[in-house]
Design a protein around this motif. Structure first.
Motif, PDB file in Angstrom:
ATOM      1  N   UNK A   1      -2.194  21.506 -28.466  1.00 48.82           N
ATOM      2  CA  UNK A   1      -1.169  21.983 -27.535  1.00 48.82           C
ATOM      3  C   UNK A   1      -1.513  21.530 -26.121  1.00 48.82           C
ATOM      4  N   UNK A   2      -0.510  21.487 -25.235  1.00 50.16           N
ATOM      5  CA  UNK A   2      -0.724  20.927 -23.903  1.00 50.16           C
ATOM      6  C   UNK A   2      -1.346  21.867 -22.889  1.00 50.16           C
ATOM      7  N   UNK A   3      -1.403  23.175 -23.185  1.00 49.49           N
ATOM      8  CA  UNK A   3      -2.009  24.088 -22.217  1.00 49.49           C
ATOM      9  C   UNK A   3      -2.727  25.217 -22.950  1.00 49.49           C
ATOM     10  N   UNK A   4      -3.765  25.729 -22.307  1.00 50.39           N
ATOM     11  CA  UNK A   4      -4.562  26.797 -22.894  1.00 50.39           C
ATOM     12  C   UNK A   4      -3.718  28.057 -23.077  1.00 50.39           C
TER      13      UNK A   4
ATOM     14  N   UNK B   1      -1.186   8.481 -24.782  1.00 53.00           N
ATOM     15  CA  UNK B   1       0.088   9.195 -24.695  1.00 53.00           C
ATOM     16  C   UNK B   1      -0.103  10.502 -23.934  1.00 53.00           C
ATOM     17  N   UNK B   2       0.844  10.831 -23.090  1.00 53.87           N
ATOM     18  CA  UNK B   2       0.849  12.112 -22.401  1.00 53.87           C
ATOM     19  C   UNK B   2       1.941  12.981 -23.007  1.00 53.87           C
ATOM     20  N   UNK B   3       1.846  14.280 -22.823  1.00 51.60           N
ATOM     21  CA  UNK B   3       2.753  15.203 -23.487  1.00 51.60           C
ATOM     22  C   UNK B   3       4.235  14.942 -23.240  1.00 51.60           C
TER      23      UNK B   3
ATOM     24  N   UNK C   1       4.097  22.797 -19.419  1.00 54.26           N
ATOM     25  CA  UNK C   1       3.474  21.696 -20.158  1.00 54.26           C
ATOM     26  C   UNK C   1       3.899  20.332 -19.636  1.00 54.26           C
ATOM     27  N   UNK C   2       5.050  20.279 -18.933  1.00 54.09           N
ATOM     28  CA  UNK C   2       5.515  19.000 -18.418  1.00 54.09           C
ATOM     29  C   UNK C   2       4.666  18.530 -17.244  1.00 54.09           C
TER      30      UNK C   2
END
Length: 200
Positions: free
Chosen positions: A132-135, A41-43, A23-24
């Motif tokens: 959430x940041x990723x599928x 904003x980014x994660x 996710x980073x």
């Protein structure tokens, strides 16, 4: 870099043992956009500096082995469950961290992500969800740290045709945590607007 390419790269990292850092890297696939009064904003921006450093420097066994990643994450959690008195490393603490950055409390935020539906209205529009940041997070894969999950609530709801679709979310962020059987979100958002990441 497109979100699709970014997602493909992130998925590939799972098999290579980078699930705990995936996710980073998402922010590199997303453009920084300022819209009206919303702060983009980014994660990684949501992670306190101490936790971020820990996640960026995982133990050698996570990055150096052929298996690593998901297997090590599961093994680490099992070991902790069996020995709850064991002292956690900074990396392990960061994996379950609920620490937040208070600077985002009551701020109007615009951020990208994937929707994990929690509640629907009569029209089958999603009214409550985890962003959430990723599928696959919270569904096919273990959830990311709580400070990498945002609980969203939108009265009118949003139509969701595919869990693989990425969105831009705009709303007022708070540092109020929300927990359910799926995961824990360290941030919450009263959502004003949801739009596709791609506007074809």
């Amino acid at each position: 870099m497109s979100v699709i390419r970014g997602l493909s790269g992130l998925t590939a990292r799972i098999s290579r043992g980078f699930v705990l850092l995936m996710w980073l890297g998402l922010s590199s696939a997303l453009s920084s956009v300022a819209v009206a009064d919303y702060q983009s904003v980014e994660w990684p921006d949501l992670i306190p500096e101490e936790d971020l450093k820990a996640l960026q420097n995982p133990p050698e066994r996570i990055t150096g082995g052929d298996e690593g990643g998901l297997a090590d994450a599961i093994a680490s959690k099992l070991a902790l469950a069996m020995d709850p008195e064991r002292e956690l490393s900074a990396y392990e603490k960061a994996l379950t961290s609920s620490k937040v950055k208070q600077e985002y409390n009551n701020k109007k935020i615009r951020m990208p992500g994937f929707i994990v539906p929690l509640e629907f209205n009569k029209e089958q529009r999603v009214t409550e969800f985890f962003l959430v940041p990723f599928f696959g997070a919270c569904m096919h894969l273990p959830p990311p740290p709580p400070n990498q999950i945002v609980y969203g609530k939108m009265e009118q709801g949003v139509e969701l045709y595919s869990l693989m679709d990425a969105f831009w979310i705009e709303g007022t962020m708070s540092t109020k945590a929300v927990k359910n059987e799926t995961a824990t979100a360290a941030y919450s958002m009263t959502v004003d607007k949801v739009e596709p990441y791609y506007n074809d």
